[in-house]
Design a protein around this motif. Sequence first.
Motif, PDB file in Angstrom:
ATOM      1  N   ILE A  33      39.757 -11.496 -59.637  1.00  0.00           N
ATOM      2  CA  ILE A  33      40.109  -9.938 -60.571  1.00  0.00           C
ATOM      3  C   ILE A  33      39.025  -9.344 -60.134  1.00  0.00           C
ATOM      4  CG2 ILE A  33      42.345 -10.878 -61.378  1.00  0.00           C
ATOM      5  CD1 ILE A  33      40.576 -11.407 -63.866  1.00  0.00           C
ATOM      6  N   SER A  34      38.024  -9.556 -59.920  1.00  0.00           N
ATOM      7  CA  SER A  34      36.989  -8.649 -59.781  1.00  0.00           C
ATOM      8  C   SER A  34      36.938  -8.156 -58.794  1.00  0.00           C
ATOM      9  CB  SER A  34      35.508  -9.722 -60.502  1.00  0.00           C
ATOM     10  OG  SER A  34      34.624  -8.970 -60.093  1.00  0.00           O
ATOM     11  N   ARG A  35      36.556  -6.733 -58.927  1.00  0.00           N
ATOM     12  CA  ARG A  35      35.630  -5.336 -57.702  1.00  0.00           C
ATOM     13  C   ARG A  35      34.708  -5.910 -57.503  1.00  0.00           C
ATOM     14  NH1 ARG A  35      39.710  -0.271 -60.072  1.00  0.00           N
ATOM     15  NH2 ARG A  35      40.735  -1.305 -60.954  1.00  0.00           N
ATOM     16  N   GLU A  36      33.976  -6.360 -57.923  1.00  0.00           N
ATOM     17  CA  GLU A  36      32.295  -6.755 -57.372  1.00  0.00           C
ATOM     18  C   GLU A  36      32.244  -7.440 -56.426  1.00  0.00           C
ATOM     19  OE1 GLU A  36      30.152  -6.579 -61.027  1.00  0.00           O
ATOM     20  OE2 GLU A  36      30.787  -5.044 -61.964  1.00  0.00           O
ATOM     21  N   GLY A  37      31.571  -7.039 -55.697  1.00  0.00           N
ATOM     22  CA  GLY A  37      31.315  -8.311 -54.585  1.00  0.00           C
ATOM     23  C   GLY A  37      32.111  -8.267 -53.207  1.00  0.00           C
ATOM     24  N   LEU A  38      33.085  -7.340 -53.272  1.00  0.00           N
ATOM     25  CA  LEU A  38      34.223  -7.564 -52.323  1.00  0.00           C
ATOM     26  C   LEU A  38      34.427  -6.565 -51.173  1.00  0.00           C
ATOM     27  CD1 LEU A  38      38.227  -7.283 -54.352  1.00  0.00           C
ATOM     28  CD2 LEU A  38      36.239  -8.845 -53.255  1.00  0.00           C
ATOM     29  N   GLY A  39      32.888  -5.766 -51.037  1.00  0.00           N
ATOM     30  CA  GLY A  39      32.244  -5.319 -50.001  1.00  0.00           C
ATOM     31  C   GLY A  39      32.154  -6.260 -48.846  1.00  0.00           C
TER      32      GLY A  39
END
Length: 197
Positions: A33-39
């Motif tokens: 549910i974190s937006r960080e690291g999805l790149g």
Amino acid sequence: MKPVRSVEGRAIPFGQKNVDTDVIISAEWLKTISREGLGAGAFESIRAQEGNIFDDPEYAGASILIAGDNFGCGSSREHAAWALDDMGIKAIIAPSFSDIFSGNAFKNGLLAIALPQTAIDRLMEVAKTDPVTIDMESMTVTTPYQDRFEFEMDAFRQKCLMEGLDEIDLTMTNSSAIDRHEQKVDSAQPWHKPVPA
């Protein structure tokens, strides 16, 4: 949400049509549910191919993605918008978008700019060597070669993006009216008040 008044820089001339959300971010990345690291997972299947455009040093740090028709089709995963943002993309220019993807992009401060295929073709050429500029106030996409493409956007979306207003921010702009309503309800219905602890 950060205000977006303009986006300027190199654009990735991707151009592929019917890119679904599973291509943008595959299902195994949806456990967070974190937006960080999805790149790191964005366009993973394409990045697995040698010589892919996303890992080309020429487009390192690009903030604009130029895509083909029907971008963001498929499932409604908001992670697709999160992944694009996490990889540094601030705007996507394409002839058309999936309605759900367009809504998710808007809610996350990403510009989804629709332009005719002729404009996309020209921007694909320019992006190989030069930057592209998106101006939200004039609603134009321009190039150093005097190309000027006008786009349309709902006035409400334009205002929210330019002022950095998400759904919570919009609600809070009415906080005085909400407080007045709650006071009115409390006066008319005293049994409605919470009991002190």
